[in-house]
Write a protein that holds these residues in place. Structure first.
Motif, PDB file in Angstrom:
ATOM      1  N   VAL A 177       0.825  -1.205   0.000  1.00 31.98           N
ATOM      2  CA  VAL A 177       0.000   0.000   0.000  1.00 31.98           C
ATOM      3  C   VAL A 177       0.861   1.257   0.000  1.00 31.98           C
ATOM      4  O   VAL A 177       0.619   2.198  -0.774  1.00 31.98           O
ATOM      5  CB  VAL A 177      -0.954   0.003   1.208  1.00 31.98           C
ATOM      6  CG1 VAL A 177      -1.696   1.337   1.303  1.00 31.98           C
ATOM      7  CG2 VAL A 177      -1.936  -1.155   1.107  1.00 31.98           C
ATOM      8  N   LEU A 178       1.883   1.278   0.852  1.00 32.83           N
ATOM      9  CA  LEU A 178       2.696   2.487   0.991  1.00 32.83           C
ATOM     10  C   LEU A 178       3.457   2.820  -0.284  1.00 32.83           C
ATOM     11  O   LEU A 178       3.742   4.001  -0.549  1.00 32.83           O
ATOM     12  CB  LEU A 178       3.672   2.335   2.162  1.00 32.83           C
ATOM     13  CG  LEU A 178       3.035   2.335   3.558  1.00 32.83           C
ATOM     14  CD1 LEU A 178       4.112   2.221   4.631  1.00 32.83           C
ATOM     15  CD2 LEU A 178       2.202   3.598   3.768  1.00 32.83           C
ATOM     16  N   GLY A 179       3.818   1.801  -1.070  1.00 37.06           N
ATOM     17  CA  GLY A 179       4.505   2.085  -2.323  1.00 37.06           C
ATOM     18  C   GLY A 179       3.655   2.958  -3.237  1.00 37.06           C
ATOM     19  O   GLY A 179       4.146   3.945  -3.804  1.00 37.06           O
ATOM     20  N   SER A 180       2.384   2.610  -3.379  1.00 43.93           N
ATOM     21  CA  SER A 180       1.489   3.412  -4.219  1.00 43.93           C
ATOM     22  C   SER A 180       1.151   4.745  -3.576  1.00 43.93           C
ATOM     23  O   SER A 180       1.002   5.758  -4.268  1.00 43.93           O
ATOM     24  CB  SER A 180       0.198   2.634  -4.502  1.00 43.93           C
ATOM     25  OG  SER A 180       0.450   1.557  -5.377  1.00 43.93           O
ATOM     26  N   VAL A 181       1.025   4.756  -2.247  1.00 45.69           N
ATOM     27  CA  VAL A 181       0.743   6.018  -1.551  1.00 45.69           C
ATOM     28  C   VAL A 181       1.872   7.013  -1.787  1.00 45.69           C
ATOM     29  O   VAL A 181       1.628   8.198  -2.072  1.00 45.69           O
ATOM     30  CB  VAL A 181       0.549   5.769  -0.042  1.00 45.69           C
ATOM     31  CG1 VAL A 181       0.517   7.091   0.717  1.00 45.69           C
ATOM     32  CG2 VAL A 181      -0.737   4.999   0.199  1.00 45.69           C
ATOM     33  N   ALA A 182       3.110   6.544  -1.683  1.00 48.16           N
ATOM     34  CA  ALA A 182       4.263   7.430  -1.882  1.00 48.16           C
ATOM     35  C   ALA A 182       4.258   8.018  -3.285  1.00 48.16           C
ATOM     36  O   ALA A 182       4.455   9.224  -3.472  1.00 48.16           O
ATOM     37  CB  ALA A 182       5.557   6.662  -1.627  1.00 48.16           C
ATOM     38  N   ILE A 183       4.020   7.164  -4.288  1.00 52.67           N
ATOM     39  CA  ILE A 183       3.982   7.650  -5.673  1.00 52.67           C
ATOM     40  C   ILE A 183       2.823   8.630  -5.859  1.00 52.67           C
ATOM     41  O   ILE A 183       2.963   9.672  -6.520  1.00 52.67           O
ATOM     42  CB  ILE A 183       3.863   6.466  -6.646  1.00 52.67           C
ATOM     43  CG1 ILE A 183       5.170   5.687  -6.673  1.00 52.67           C
ATOM     44  CG2 ILE A 183       3.495   6.944  -8.048  1.00 52.67           C
ATOM     45  CD1 ILE A 183       5.146   4.458  -7.546  1.00 52.67           C
ATOM     46  N   GLY A 184       1.688   8.312  -5.260  1.00 52.91           N
ATOM     47  CA  GLY A 184       0.531   9.196  -5.378  1.00 52.91           C
ATOM     48  C   GLY A 184       0.793  10.566  -4.787  1.00 52.91           C
ATOM     49  O   GLY A 184       0.488  11.596  -5.409  1.00 52.91           O
ATOM     50  N   PHE A 185       1.381  10.622  -3.593  1.00 53.88           N
ATOM     51  CA  PHE A 185       1.642  11.901  -2.950  1.00 53.88           C
ATOM     52  C   PHE A 185       2.701  12.710  -3.691  1.00 53.88           C
ATOM     53  O   PHE A 185       2.607  13.936  -3.799  1.00 53.88           O
ATOM     54  CB  PHE A 185       2.060  11.692  -1.499  1.00 53.88           C
ATOM     55  CG  PHE A 185       0.898  11.518  -0.556  1.00 53.88           C
ATOM     56  CD1 PHE A 185      -0.144  12.442  -0.541  1.00 53.88           C
ATOM     57  CD2 PHE A 185       0.829  10.444   0.301  1.00 53.88           C
ATOM     58  CE1 PHE A 185      -1.220  12.287   0.310  1.00 53.88           C
ATOM     59  CE2 PHE A 185      -0.237  10.274   1.163  1.00 53.88           C
ATOM     60  CZ  PHE A 185      -1.271  11.201   1.172  1.00 53.88           C
ATOM     61  N   LEU A 187       0.141   9.035 -13.730  1.00 54.94           N
ATOM     62  CA  LEU A 187       0.315   8.193 -12.544  1.00 54.94           C
ATOM     63  C   LEU A 187      -0.227   6.786 -12.791  1.00 54.94           C
ATOM     64  O   LEU A 187       0.380   5.799 -12.373  1.00 54.94           O
ATOM     65  CB  LEU A 187      -0.386   8.822 -11.339  1.00 54.94           C
ATOM     66  CG  LEU A 187       0.322  10.010 -10.679  1.00 54.94           C
ATOM     67  CD1 LEU A 187      -0.506  10.521  -9.512  1.00 54.94           C
ATOM     68  CD2 LEU A 187       1.712   9.624 -10.205  1.00 54.94           C
ATOM     69  N   GLU A 188      -1.360   6.689 -13.455  1.00 55.82           N
ATOM     70  CA  GLU A 188      -1.913   5.367 -13.762  1.00 55.82           C
ATOM     71  C   GLU A 188      -1.007   4.599 -14.726  1.00 55.82           C
ATOM     72  O   GLU A 188      -0.868   3.387 -14.624  1.00 55.82           O
ATOM     73  CB  GLU A 188      -3.321   5.523 -14.344  1.00 55.82           C
ATOM     74  CG  GLU A 188      -4.350   5.978 -13.314  1.00 55.82           C
ATOM     75  CD  GLU A 188      -5.743   6.074 -13.894  1.00 55.82           C
ATOM     76  OE1 GLU A 188      -5.873   6.445 -15.079  1.00 55.82           O
ATOM     77  OE2 GLU A 188      -6.706   5.785 -13.162  1.00 55.82           O
ATOM     78  N   TRP A 189      -0.380   5.324 -15.648  1.00 54.79           N
ATOM     79  CA  TRP A 189       0.570   4.671 -16.566  1.00 54.79           C
ATOM     80  C   TRP A 189       1.752   4.114 -15.786  1.00 54.79           C
ATOM     81  O   TRP A 189       2.194   2.980 -16.023  1.00 54.79           O
ATOM     82  CB  TRP A 189       1.053   5.682 -17.599  1.00 54.79           C
ATOM     83  CG  TRP A 189       2.131   5.136 -18.492  1.00 54.79           C
ATOM     84  CD1 TRP A 189       1.954   4.388 -19.628  1.00 54.79           C
ATOM     85  CD2 TRP A 189       3.545   5.260 -18.310  1.00 54.79           C
ATOM     86  NE1 TRP A 189       3.169   4.046 -20.167  1.00 54.79           N
ATOM     87  CE2 TRP A 189       4.164   4.566 -19.380  1.00 54.79           C
ATOM     88  CE3 TRP A 189       4.344   5.903 -17.371  1.00 54.79           C
ATOM     89  CZ2 TRP A 189       5.545   4.496 -19.524  1.00 54.79           C
ATOM     90  CZ3 TRP A 189       5.720   5.833 -17.506  1.00 54.79           C
ATOM     91  CH2 TRP A 189       6.310   5.135 -18.566  1.00 54.79           C
ATOM     92  N   LEU A 190       2.264   4.902 -14.824  1.00 55.44           N
ATOM     93  CA  LEU A 190       3.392   4.447 -14.016  1.00 55.44           C
ATOM     94  C   LEU A 190       3.009   3.233 -13.183  1.00 55.44           C
ATOM     95  O   LEU A 190       3.777   2.271 -13.063  1.00 55.44           O
ATOM     96  CB  LEU A 190       3.869   5.585 -13.103  1.00 55.44           C
ATOM     97  CG  LEU A 190       5.028   5.245 -12.146  1.00 55.44           C
ATOM     98  CD1 LEU A 190       6.250   4.779 -12.928  1.00 55.44           C
ATOM     99  CD2 LEU A 190       5.369   6.463 -11.282  1.00 55.44           C
ATOM    100  N   GLU A 191       1.812   3.239 -12.617  1.00 54.97           N
ATOM    101  CA  GLU A 191       1.347   2.098 -11.842  1.00 54.97           C
ATOM    102  C   GLU A 191       1.220   0.851 -12.715  1.00 54.97           C
ATOM    103  O   GLU A 191       1.477  -0.261 -12.275  1.00 54.97           O
ATOM    104  CB  GLU A 191      -0.003   2.410 -11.184  1.00 54.97           C
ATOM    105  CG  GLU A 191       0.083   3.396 -10.031  1.00 54.97           C
ATOM    106  CD  GLU A 191       0.752   2.805  -8.821  1.00 54.97           C
ATOM    107  OE1 GLU A 191       0.062   2.292  -7.928  1.00 54.97           O
ATOM    108  OE2 GLU A 191       1.995   2.852  -8.756  1.00 54.97           O
ATOM    109  N   GLY A 192       0.818   1.057 -13.975  1.00 54.40           N
ATOM    110  CA  GLY A 192       0.733  -0.065 -14.896  1.00 54.40           C
ATOM    111  C   GLY A 192       2.091  -0.682 -15.177  1.00 54.40           C
ATOM    112  O   GLY A 192       2.236  -1.914 -15.212  1.00 54.40           O
TER     113      GLY A 192
END
Length: 252
Positions: free
Chosen positions: A56-64, A76-81
């Motif tokens: 969870v924290l990995g995505s939270v960090a990228i999101g913030f 951001l969605e592309w990076l998550e993909g």
């Protein structure tokens, strides 16, 4: 138009629950490795919770970070993909490597018999495998018959890196639904709303992982799997690699 914060929190928790439940990669690796490595239920759940937190924290960090520098939701969605594809292949590779190691271990664990001939003409046989030490009895004509252990190299002598490998893989793995859920309250300049949404999603995700892992672990304990124990590591590797391949090709 402002969306009610309570509705956002409920949505985040629901998405976290459904996303986790539909993704076998969130729990199968822990159930499989816990059974293969004979982890206690407490240790299995502890490792699951740490990996879930990192997930969870990995995505939270990228999101913030994205919010702070004004990156668009699409980017951001592309990076998550990209992170998702990478994590899936890493999970697959880890599973295949563990499968190969498990097959080697199963081969070495097959019981077999050795015959030993002594200088006085006496001989004996003893049955053992090549996993861990075994007793090697000597029966000479003299009255001081004895036995002594012949140790073989054991994987248990070194500290396992498996929990750390799982942790790294889960930190790499994204929580794809979190980014759009996180971005909305942030776009409304609501710090506490953003924090509440993150907590709801994170707690629902980790709680679902723990619940499924606990139930599956307890269920496995009731199954008569003694005959398959020799292949437990190979089966764990196969299950993990199938999870990774399911993400890559089926989008699980």
């Amino acid at each position: 138009m402002t969306v009610d914060l309570g509705l956002l929190i409920l949505t985040a928790a629901s998405i976290g629950f459904i996303h986790t439940l539909l993704g076998p990669d969130h729990y199968v690796p822990f159930v499989a490795m816990g059974a293969a490595r004979r982890w206690s239920t407490r240790k299995t759940l502890w490792i699951t919770s740490l990996c879930g937190l990192g997930h969870v924290l990995g995505s939270v960090a990228i999101g913030f970070v994205g919010i702070a520098i004004g990156v668009s939701l699409h980017k951001l969605e592309w990076l998550e993909g990209v992170r998702g594809d990478t994590a899936a292949w890493v999970l697959t590779g880890f599973g295949l490597a563990y499968l190969a190691w498990g097959l080697k271990k199963a081969w070495r664990a097959r019981p077999h018999t050795h015959a030993h001939v002594h200088g006085d003409g006496m001989f004996h046989e003893h049955r053992h495998d090549h996993e861990g030490p075994h007793l090697h009895p000597h029966v000479p004509l003299r009255p001081h018959a004895h036995a002594h252990p012949h140790p073989h190299a054991s994987a248990g002598s070194a500290r396992s890196v498996t929990p750390w490998a799982l942790f790294v893989i889960f930190v790499l793995g994204p929580c794809e639904p979190l980014i759009p859920v996180l971005m909305y309250p942030a776009s409304q300049h609501s710090v506490w709303g953003t924090v509440a949404v993150v907590l709801a999603f994170g707690l629902a995700t980790i709680a679902t992982m723990l619940g499924v892992v606990y139930l599956a672990t307890r269920g496995l304990e009731r199954l008569p799997l003694d005959s398959a124990e020799r292949y437990s590591h190979a089966l764990a590797g196969a299950a993990i690699s199938l999870c990774g391949l399911g993400i890559v090709f089926l989008g699980l």
